[in-house]
Design a protein around this motif. Structure first.
Motif, mmCIF file in Angstrom:
data_model
loop_
_atom_site.group_PDB
_atom_site.id
_atom_site.type_symbol
_atom_site.label_atom_id
_atom_site.label_comp_id
_atom_site.label_asym_id
_atom_site.label_seq_id
_atom_site.Cartn_x
_atom_site.Cartn_y
_atom_site.Cartn_z
ATOM 1 N N THR A 1 -4.870 -8.086 -4.617
ATOM 2 C CA THR A 1 -3.508 -7.635 -4.318
ATOM 3 C C THR A 1 -2.832 -8.589 -3.349
ATOM 4 O OG1 THR A 1 -4.198 -5.330 -4.633
ATOM 5 C CG2 THR A 1 -2.136 -5.691 -3.480
ATOM 6 N N THR A 2 -3.566 -9.050 -2.343
ATOM 7 C CA THR A 2 -3.017 -9.986 -1.372
ATOM 8 C C THR A 2 -2.675 -11.316 -2.028
ATOM 9 O OG1 THR A 2 -4.322 -8.948 0.386
ATOM 10 C CG2 THR A 2 -3.439 -11.149 0.828
ATOM 11 N N GLN A 3 -3.550 -11.799 -2.905
ATOM 12 C CA GLN A 3 -3.262 -13.048 -3.616
ATOM 13 C C GLN A 3 -1.980 -12.922 -4.433
ATOM 14 O OE1 GLN A 3 -6.659 -14.255 -5.995
ATOM 15 N NE2 GLN A 3 -8.074 -13.707 -4.358
ATOM 16 N N LEU A 4 -1.835 -11.795 -5.118
ATOM 17 C CA LEU A 4 -0.650 -11.585 -5.939
ATOM 18 C C LEU A 4 0.598 -11.486 -5.073
ATOM 19 C CD1 LEU A 4 0.584 -11.152 -8.688
ATOM 20 C CD2 LEU A 4 -0.100 -8.750 -8.583
ATOM 21 N N ASN B 1 -2.600 -5.781 7.409
ATOM 22 C CA ASN B 1 -2.078 -7.009 6.820
ATOM 23 C C ASN B 1 -3.110 -8.137 6.791
ATOM 24 O OD1 ASN B 1 0.971 -6.722 6.215
ATOM 25 N ND2 ASN B 1 0.711 -5.704 8.183
ATOM 26 N N MET B 2 -4.331 -7.827 7.164
ATOM 27 C CA MET B 2 -5.397 -8.812 7.160
ATOM 28 C C MET B 2 -6.079 -8.827 5.793
ATOM 29 S SD MET B 2 -8.759 -8.769 9.619
ATOM 30 C CE MET B 2 -7.763 -8.750 11.104
ATOM 31 N N GLU B 3 -6.127 -9.978 5.152
ATOM 32 C CA GLU B 3 -6.790 -10.053 3.856
ATOM 33 C C GLU B 3 -8.269 -9.712 4.029
ATOM 34 O OE1 GLU B 3 -7.437 -13.123 0.091
ATOM 35 O OE2 GLU B 3 -6.059 -13.625 1.703
ATOM 36 N N GLY B 4 -8.719 -8.755 3.269
ATOM 37 C CA GLY B 4 -10.100 -8.289 3.419
ATOM 38 C C GLY B 4 -10.212 -7.063 4.287
ATOM 39 N N GLY B 5 -9.162 -6.788 5.101
ATOM 40 C CA GLY B 5 -9.100 -5.562 5.883
ATOM 41 C C GLY B 5 -10.333 -5.288 6.716
ATOM 42 N N LEU B 6 -10.792 -4.059 6.660
ATOM 43 C CA LEU B 6 -11.905 -3.611 7.500
ATOM 44 C C LEU B 6 -13.172 -4.407 7.237
ATOM 45 C CD1 LEU B 6 -13.019 -1.503 9.543
ATOM 46 C CD2 LEU B 6 -13.619 -0.094 7.575
ATOM 47 N N GLU B 7 -13.487 -4.671 5.968
ATOM 48 C CA GLU B 7 -14.730 -5.379 5.651
ATOM 49 C C GLU B 7 -14.710 -6.785 6.242
ATOM 50 O OE1 GLU B 7 -15.882 -5.376 1.596
ATOM 51 O OE2 GLU B 7 -16.038 -3.195 1.445
ATOM 52 N N TYR B 8 -13.553 -7.458 6.181
ATOM 53 C CA TYR B 8 -13.470 -8.796 6.772
ATOM 54 C C TYR B 8 -13.655 -8.709 8.280
ATOM 55 C CZ TYR B 8 -11.544 -13.211 8.412
ATOM 56 O OH TYR B 8 -11.366 -14.417 9.046
ATOM 57 N N LEU B 9 -13.013 -7.714 8.893
ATOM 58 C CA LEU B 9 -13.135 -7.562 10.344
ATOM 59 C C LEU B 9 -14.585 -7.301 10.736
ATOM 60 C CD1 LEU B 9 -11.341 -7.569 12.819
ATOM 61 C CD2 LEU B 9 -10.987 -5.120 12.512
ATOM 62 N N LYS C 1 0.836 -1.204 0.000
ATOM 63 C CA LYS C 1 0.000 0.000 0.000
ATOM 64 C C LYS C 1 0.867 1.249 0.000
ATOM 65 C CE LYS C 1 -4.103 -1.888 2.327
ATOM 66 N NZ LYS C 1 -4.956 -1.812 3.530
ATOM 67 N N ASP C 2 1.947 1.216 0.775
ATOM 68 C CA ASP C 2 2.827 2.380 0.857
ATOM 69 C C ASP C 2 3.595 2.605 -0.445
ATOM 70 O OD1 ASP C 2 2.081 2.935 3.450
ATOM 71 O OD2 ASP C 2 3.755 1.848 4.361
ATOM 72 N N THR C 3 4.099 1.529 -1.046
ATOM 73 C CA THR C 3 4.993 1.693 -2.188
ATOM 74 C C THR C 3 4.273 1.829 -3.521
ATOM 75 O OG1 THR C 3 5.226 -0.727 -2.309
ATOM 76 C CG2 THR C 3 6.914 0.484 -1.085
ATOM 77 N N THR C 4 3.098 1.190 -3.665
ATOM 78 C CA THR C 4 2.404 1.221 -4.959
ATOM 79 C C THR C 4 1.073 1.957 -4.921
ATOM 80 O OG1 THR C 4 1.144 -0.828 -4.610
ATOM 81 C CG2 THR C 4 3.407 -1.044 -5.476
ATOM 82 N N LYS C 5 0.524 2.178 -3.719
ATOM 83 C CA LYS C 5 -0.802 2.763 -3.517
ATOM 84 C C LYS C 5 -1.933 1.816 -3.914
ATOM 85 C CE LYS C 5 0.579 7.608 -3.750
ATOM 86 N NZ LYS C 5 0.336 8.932 -4.353
ATOM 87 N N ALA C 6 -1.600 0.573 -4.247
ATOM 88 C CA ALA C 6 -2.647 -0.412 -4.517
ATOM 89 C C ALA C 6 -3.503 -0.588 -3.270
ATOM 90 C CB ALA C 6 -2.030 -1.755 -4.919
ATOM 91 N N ALA C 7 -4.814 -0.749 -3.482
ATOM 92 C CA ALA C 7 -5.779 -1.000 -2.403
ATOM 93 C C ALA C 7 -5.952 0.184 -1.467
ATOM 94 C CB ALA C 7 -5.399 -2.254 -1.599
ATOM 95 N N THR C 8 -5.522 1.382 -1.883
ATOM 96 C CA THR C 8 -5.715 2.560 -1.034
ATOM 97 C C THR C 8 -6.811 3.474 -1.557
ATOM 98 O OG1 THR C 8 -4.022 3.841 -2.221
ATOM 99 C CG2 THR C 8 -3.293 2.549 -0.326
ATOM 100 N N GLY C 9 -7.433 3.127 -2.697
ATOM 101 C CA GLY C 9 -8.531 3.927 -3.233
ATOM 102 C C GLY C 9 -9.849 3.422 -2.687
ATOM 103 N N CYS C 10 -10.631 2.775 -3.543
ATOM 104 C CA CYS C 10 -11.917 2.239 -3.098
ATOM 105 C C CYS C 10 -11.747 0.975 -2.267
ATOM 106 C CB CYS C 10 -12.813 1.960 -4.304
ATOM 107 S SG CYS C 10 -12.284 0.548 -5.307
ATOM 108 N N GLY C 11 -10.578 0.311 -2.379
ATOM 109 C CA GLY C 11 -10.313 -0.891 -1.598
ATOM 110 C C GLY C 11 -10.806 -2.174 -2.222
ATOM 111 N N GLY C 12 -11.454 -2.093 -3.389
ATOM 112 C CA GLY C 12 -12.019 -3.287 -4.006
ATOM 113 C C GLY C 12 -10.996 -4.291 -4.481
ATOM 114 N N CYS C 13 -9.741 -3.866 -4.622
ATOM 115 C CA CYS C 13 -8.717 -4.768 -5.143
ATOM 116 C C CYS C 13 -7.878 -5.404 -4.039
ATOM 117 C CB CYS C 13 -7.796 -4.006 -6.104
ATOM 118 S SG CYS C 13 -6.814 -2.716 -5.284
ATOM 119 N N ALA C 14 -8.216 -5.192 -2.780
ATOM 120 C CA ALA C 14 -7.368 -5.658 -1.681
ATOM 121 C C ALA C 14 -7.164 -7.166 -1.709
ATOM 122 C CB ALA C 14 -7.962 -5.232 -0.339
ATOM 123 N N ALA C 15 -8.234 -7.911 -1.960
ATOM 124 C CA ALA C 15 -8.113 -9.369 -1.965
ATOM 125 C C ALA C 15 -7.195 -9.840 -3.088
ATOM 126 C CB ALA C 15 -9.492 -10.008 -2.098
#
Length: 842
Positions: A464-467, A754-762, A448-462
């Motif tokens: 991104t984690t798989q990759l 570092n939790m896959e799914g982040g806030l929505e999973y929690l 998230k810090d280096t590429t900004k992936a998953a810092t917008g709408c968050g829909g790609c977090a899962a």
């Protein structure tokens, strides 16, 4: 001489241009001035509705502290540019300013379309575009019972949620025959409508408003072409947008037939010194009304102006994944099957409220589009198949059909091409992620810090984690998650072993599951887990050898070998008598005193042998251990709330005291901090705490996983308008789930990042009980609360425990190496030179 660059429009896309310019390293070559028509810097319009949760505009701020100053950018907020003189290369503002330019970026965005029906401009009719609009809607809602949104698209449904959350009976009026007509088909629209009506919102589709007049039982009456009427107290128009292209027209730039400033692939207008980006721009005959295309335009324009990159804008995919009023909705590509000879597969589950459809080409080889309502778990896979023209499986419907045996269709991320876009909001490709992982970004937080992936709408977090996980495997990483050389387990494993096998001591754990004698990693870790599970006193014979210095002495060791004593002051509330006692103890033992950031009093300079006698005096006065020495709950900070403050809406002090007394002594992987604010003015700074609570008129909003420290993190909104009992239930579950699953010395912020799914999973675990463990978590917390003991009090009541604090076994003398000097009328540790001088002259 610097190039004079003027940015007109300071919304998200205009700010993205500035960020890209700064990141290019070329910003120093430009004299940059930014004009924003609104009274504040760039804020996040994508999450505009989140303003209602705290009513604090700062939460949506997109500008990092010092950004303008550090990069020599002149910002002119609340100032609108009204004219461009291309011949003389100047601009003029509504404040009378005229200044010259070399290059212009038009990032003026769009404006809400209001149908020109008679009565559209009556009092208590609004649009839904800016924070000022939201403030006006909120004020009007206090004198209303019924609210109506005109427009059933994305923004209209967000507006409807806001109206409903303000406590009004809510209606949605849509001209089209279904909701979200652009994104979903008839089947998806029907499922979406049913779900939203279940939430208590009345939906009226196929309605053509003819006029708005005085109502009989409400402020307005909406009259429709079919003869029906609807009475309402306030109306919010959210019927689409139009490009804000008036400056382009005034400057005689080329404008599209239906509006929009025409641009090329570099985002240049018909004047090569003027660029247009975002919703004001028209490319290929289209306006792109989403954040991702706007960001891509911003990057293309910055690259072209600075000549530091080669990106261009060549259109954009308009797929989207959303949560509207709690309903998951996604649309991919040609969702309506408009492609000639296309075929479709559908899956409908009315019991669970799920609708899925995919559109494929006539040869059934490539995915053209998809619609998902109620379950968007397949979105990432479907999007990648559509974007990258990947070959479909032999049975395309396997991509959306549920699998009875749990197998189902899954696509490996290794199959994605390098140019596959993983994060469309920030245009992050698979190659970008792969490069970042190879360069050392080995956690989701790092990425998230280096590429900004998953810092917008968050829909790609899962995805991104798989990759990330796949690349770590491909690089040959063998991630050793062993706690230490003595235990081939993670901290989570040890927690489960201790809990399930009811292990009560380190020796028993080591004998059954470890090797060797233990170390300064596994011993304190085990001590913390044992304390959480069974809550024995930390100086029991089976536990005291495990503790580090601070826990052993139940005080924080300072640099000179003395200790600080921090009694608990729940919620920051303290009586005058107790304040006097703290002063008396500090004077008696000559201790340095300081008010802490957590609303307590810290007493410094106590020698180890003094601790038990100091504790006794404090305990006799009604104090107890503040656990400032442990990885445990520290404080629950509070403001004075409704008890004293004219703005307070709940008793924040009372809530803070109850909450601190509930969780005091709770041992955890890292220290825990909390706060309760009595209103959205947030005087207790709850949004930088592990759990923050902000009072609302309807209860409490709960925030999680914020922290200060070396890497501050703003907390995320977890749940809104909770009654007190539900709030406590969620906190119980949250803390125990964190304690179960976090790594050693891992803050809640890092844990969730570092939790896959982040806030929505929690949220799914804590609120929806996705794992079926909430009853266990509540029971475990009840045990901790029920077995609480003040560790100081238990210690001073046991003579054998008190003996451990004697400095010398055979002497009552003090340690001569502990030397203080006076400064600002209090003691402080002497420096090495001061200590030598004092000892020499003694």
């Amino acid at each position: 001489m610097s190039t004079r660059l003027i940015v007109i429009g300071n919304g998200p896309v205009g700010h993205k241009f500035l960020e890209t310019l700064v990141e290019s390293g070329a910003a120093g070559d430009y004299e940059i001035t930014v004009f924003g028509a609104e009274p504040r810097p760039a804020y996040d319009r994508v999450h505009l509705t989140a303003w209602f949760e705290t009513r604090n505009a700062d939460d949506l701020n997109m500008v990092s502290e010092g950004f303008y100053e550090d990069n020599n950018i002149l910002i002119r907020n609340h100032e609108k540019v009204v004219a461009i003189d291309r011949a003389n290369k100047t601009i003029s503002s509504d404040r009378g300013l005229t200044t010259s330019y070399d290059k212009i970026i038009l990032a003026t965005g769009s404006f809400p379309f209001v149908p020109p029906v008679p009565g559209h401009d009556r009092d208590n009719t609004f649009v839904y575009r800016t924070i000022e609009d939201l403030e006006a809607i909120t004020a009007a809602s206090k004198h209303a019972r019924v609210g109506t949104v005109v427009g059933g698209g994305l923004l209209g449904l967000e507006a409807a949620k806001a109206i409903k959350d303000l406590g009004l009976k809510t209606h949605v009026v849509e001209f089209a025959p279904r909701l979200m007509a652009v994104q979903v088909d008839d089947g998806g629209g029907a499922m979406l409508r049913g779900k939203i009506e279940q939430l208590g919102v009345s939906v009226h589709t196929g309605k053509n408003t003819q006029q708005i007049i005085d109502g009989e039982n409400a402020a307005h009456k909406m009259c429709f072409a079919d003869g029906e009427e609807l009475e309402t107290d306030l109306i919010v128009f959210s019927a689409g947008i139009r490009p804000q292209d008036e400056l382009g027209q005034q400057a005689e730039l080329t404008i599209g037939e239906r509006g929009g400033i025409v641009i090329n692939d570099h985002c240049q207008t018909s004047d090569p010194d003027i660029y247009a980006i975002g919703e004001a721009a028209l490319w290929g005959g289209r306006i792109f009304g989403m954040i991702a295309p706007g960001n891509n335009m911003a990057v293309a324009a910055a690259d072209h102006i600075t000549q530091t990159g080669e990106s261009t804008f060549s259109g954009a995919d308009m797929s989207s994944k959303l949560k509207l009023m709690g309903v998951d909705v996604a649309s991919v590509g040609d969702a309506h099957g408009n492609t000639p000879d296309s075929l479709s597969y559908s899956y409908i589950n009315q019991v669970d409220g799920v609708y899925k459809k995919i559109v494929v080409d006539k040869d059934r080889k490539h995915l053209l589009g998809a619609v998902l309502v109620g379950d968007t778990g397949d979105y990432s896979n479907l999007l990648q198949f559509a974007l990258n023209k990947m070959d479909l499986p032999e049975q395309p419907d396997s991509m959306i059909l549920p699998s009875i045996d749990g197998g189902g269709f899954a696509m490996g991320v290794d199959a994605l091409p390098d140019d596959a876009v993983i994060c469309s909001c920030n245009n992050v490709t698979k190659a970008d992620v792969v490069s970042a992982v190879a360069a050392g970004s080995v956690t989701l937080g790092d990425l998230k810090d280096t590429t900004k992936a998953a810092t917008g709408c968050g829909g790609c977090a899962a995805l991104t984690t798989q990759l990330l996980n796949s690349e770590l495997t491909n690089l040959g990483y063998e991630v050793n998650t062993d706690l230490c050389e003595h235990f081939p387990y993670t901290r989570q494993d040890l927690y489960n072993i201790i809990r399930i096998e009811k292990i009560k001591s380190f020796e028993e754990l080591l004998e059954k599951h470890g090797t060797g004698h233990g170390c300064d990693i596994c011993k304190p870790t085990t001590a913390s887990i044992l304390a959480t599970c069974w809550n024995d006193h930390i100086l029991e014979d089976k536990h005291h050898v495990l503790q580090d210095t601070n826990d052993y002495f139940m005080a924080n060791m300072q640099k000179d070998g003395t200790y600080s004593v921090v009694p608990r002051v729940a919620g920051g509330e303290i009586t005058p008598d107790k304040l006097i006692v703290l002063g008396q103890v500090a004077k008696k033992y000559d201790l340095y005193t300081k008010i802490t950031g957590g609303q307590r009093v810290d007493l410094f300079g106590a020698r180890g042998e003094q601790l038990p006698v100091i504790w006794r005096e404090l305990i006799d006065a009604g104090f107890e251990s503040g656990h400032a020495y442990g990885k445990s709950l520290r404080t629950v900070k509070s403001c004075v709330g409704s008890t004293w403050c004219r703005y307070g809406v709940q008793d924040s002090v009372g809530a803070a005291i109850q909450i601190e007394n509930r969780y005091k002594g709770l041992r955890s992987p890292h220290k825990l901090k909390m706060a309760v604010s009595g209103c959205t003015r947030e005087c207790a700074e709850a949004q930088c705490k592990d759990v923050g609570i902000i009072a609302t008129e309807n209860g409490f909003n709960m925030y999680v996983c914020g922290n200060g420290g070396m890497k501050p993190r703003h907390a995320d909104l977890f749940a809104t308008d909770l009654d007190y009992d539900t709030l406590i239930k969620y906190i119980d579950r949250f803390f125990m789930f964190y304690i179960r699953t976090a790594d050693r010395l891992q803050r809640t912020s890092v844990w969730m990042d570092n939790m896959e799914g982040g806030l929505e999973y929690l949220q799914s675990v804590i609120i929806e009980d996705k794992l079926g463990i909430c009853a266990e978590l509540e029971s475990e917390m009840a045990h901790v609360v029920g077995t609480y003991q003040c560790e100081w009090k238990t210690t001073i009541e046991d003579p054998e425990k008190v003996k451990r604090f004697d400095h010398f076994v055979n002497s009552d003398e003090n340690d001569s190496n502990v030397v203080f000097v006076k400064e600002r009328q209090q003691i402080r540790p002497a420096s090495e030179d001061e200590r030598k001088d004092l000892i020499a002259t003694a």
